[in-house]
Design a protein around this motif. Sequence first.
Motif, PDB file in Angstrom:
ATOM      1  N   THR A 185       0.837  -1.204   0.000  1.00 53.77           N
ATOM      2  CA  THR A 185       0.000   0.000   0.000  1.00 53.77           C
ATOM      3  C   THR A 185       0.874   1.256   0.000  1.00 53.77           C
ATOM      4  OG1 THR A 185      -1.688  -1.241   1.206  1.00 53.77           O
ATOM      5  CG2 THR A 185      -1.898   1.157   1.203  1.00 53.77           C
ATOM      6  N   THR A 186       1.965   1.232   0.759  1.00 53.33           N
ATOM      7  CA  THR A 186       2.889   2.383   0.774  1.00 53.33           C
ATOM      8  C   THR A 186       3.468   2.609  -0.617  1.00 53.33           C
ATOM      9  OG1 THR A 186       3.446   1.968   3.083  1.00 53.33           O
ATOM     10  CG2 THR A 186       5.035   3.257   1.797  1.00 53.33           C
ATOM     11  N   ILE A 187       3.896   1.529  -1.262  1.00 46.74           N
ATOM     12  CA  ILE A 187       4.484   1.644  -2.602  1.00 46.74           C
ATOM     13  C   ILE A 187       3.453   2.144  -3.604  1.00 46.74           C
ATOM     14  CG2 ILE A 187       5.245   0.196  -4.540  1.00 46.74           C
ATOM     15  CD1 ILE A 187       7.064  -1.222  -2.663  1.00 46.74           C
ATOM     16  N   ARG A 188       2.229   1.594  -3.529  1.00 48.31           N
ATOM     17  CA  ARG A 188       1.181   2.028  -4.459  1.00 48.31           C
ATOM     18  C   ARG A 188       0.855   3.508  -4.256  1.00 48.31           C
ATOM     19  NH1 ARG A 188      -2.017  -1.357  -7.235  1.00 48.31           N
ATOM     20  NH2 ARG A 188      -3.845  -0.138  -6.712  1.00 48.31           N
ATOM     21  N   SER A 189       0.880   3.949  -3.002  1.00 51.29           N
ATOM     22  CA  SER A 189       0.612   5.367  -2.736  1.00 51.29           C
ATOM     23  C   SER A 189       1.697   6.244  -3.325  1.00 51.29           C
ATOM     24  CB  SER A 189       0.533   5.636  -1.230  1.00 51.29           C
ATOM     25  OG  SER A 189      -0.459   4.857  -0.642  1.00 51.29           O
ATOM     26  N   LEU A 190       2.943   5.827  -3.147  1.00 50.73           N
ATOM     27  CA  LEU A 190       3.994   6.726  -3.616  1.00 50.73           C
ATOM     28  C   LEU A 190       4.132   6.710  -5.132  1.00 50.73           C
ATOM     29  CD1 LEU A 190       7.360   6.186  -4.143  1.00 50.73           C
ATOM     30  CD2 LEU A 190       7.080   5.081  -1.966  1.00 50.73           C
ATOM     31  N   LEU A 244      -2.696   4.792  -5.819  1.00 48.13           N
ATOM     32  CA  LEU A 244      -3.719   4.768  -4.775  1.00 48.13           C
ATOM     33  C   LEU A 244      -3.692   6.144  -4.119  1.00 48.13           C
ATOM     34  CD1 LEU A 244      -5.377   2.414  -3.339  1.00 48.13           C
ATOM     35  CD2 LEU A 244      -3.575   2.457  -1.626  1.00 48.13           C
ATOM     36  N   PRO A 245      -4.880   6.757  -3.904  1.00 50.67           N
ATOM     37  CA  PRO A 245      -4.866   8.066  -3.246  1.00 50.67           C
ATOM     38  C   PRO A 245      -4.399   7.935  -1.807  1.00 50.67           C
ATOM     39  CG  PRO A 245      -7.135   7.340  -3.655  1.00 50.67           C
ATOM     40  CD  PRO A 245      -6.242   6.298  -4.223  1.00 50.67           C
TER      41      PRO A 245
END
Length: 228
Positions: free
Chosen positions: A44-49, A53-54
Amino acid sequence: MTLLTVRDLAAFYGASQALFSVSFDIAEGEVLALMGRNGMGKTTTIRSLCRLLPASGTLRFADRDLSRLKPHQAARLGIGLVPEGRRCFADLTVTENLTAAARPGPWDRAAVTALFPRLAERSGQVARSLSGGEQQMLAIGRALMTNPRLLVLDEATEGLAPMIRQEIWTALSRLKRETGMAILIVDKSLKELAQVADRAVILSRGRSEWTGPLDRLTPEETTRYLGV
Ligand code: ATP
């Protein structure tokens, strides 16, 4: 110099909160391991950065605000993602997969195939006919072809045979040593990570709970945060 700044990152899947407060920095040329047990928020951290992902909080990359960018804009700024599950274009050849990702810079097809000679041997084969390890090398090669300032790898050695895993770790060590590329790695191989990573950030339940060089991680912390 700081390349990436992440502060108080929070993210949701619908109504369910996956990240509460994730904070860390990556310096130019630094190799950072992002660790934690299953479901603690690494992907989730990687997708956010990568802006897939918002998320709320501060995200700065090379002195630019990342938080409002689209994924392709984050990629253009210099974040090269090797996603979990090594998604390549299955029906394109190795050469076509590499060429499709190309942006100007030192990483061209010759440089990528020098790092992964197997990709030169397989250049005319379609990606779906490659072994899992070869597909993973192709996924890394594609990210390098974008000439990133930060290479982000999500579980790049997962499910691969030991020999192939070793080839990938050797390639990552070479990238670090010979190019000074900044790298963010999510992986479960503690021993290999300890050899290549300058520092680690450990997530627990959506929060960054521990930061430091991995040789400072005590056996008790290893059990608590990593369950090994
Ligand atoms: P793993 O090592 O298992 O990949 P991880 O640390 O990468 O774990 P994430 O995949 O980031 O963890 O998941 C963090 C939390 O968000 C978990 O509680 C997970 O169940 C939840 N989650 C992840 N993806 C989704 C989704 N698509 N929809 C809803 N919840 C999700």
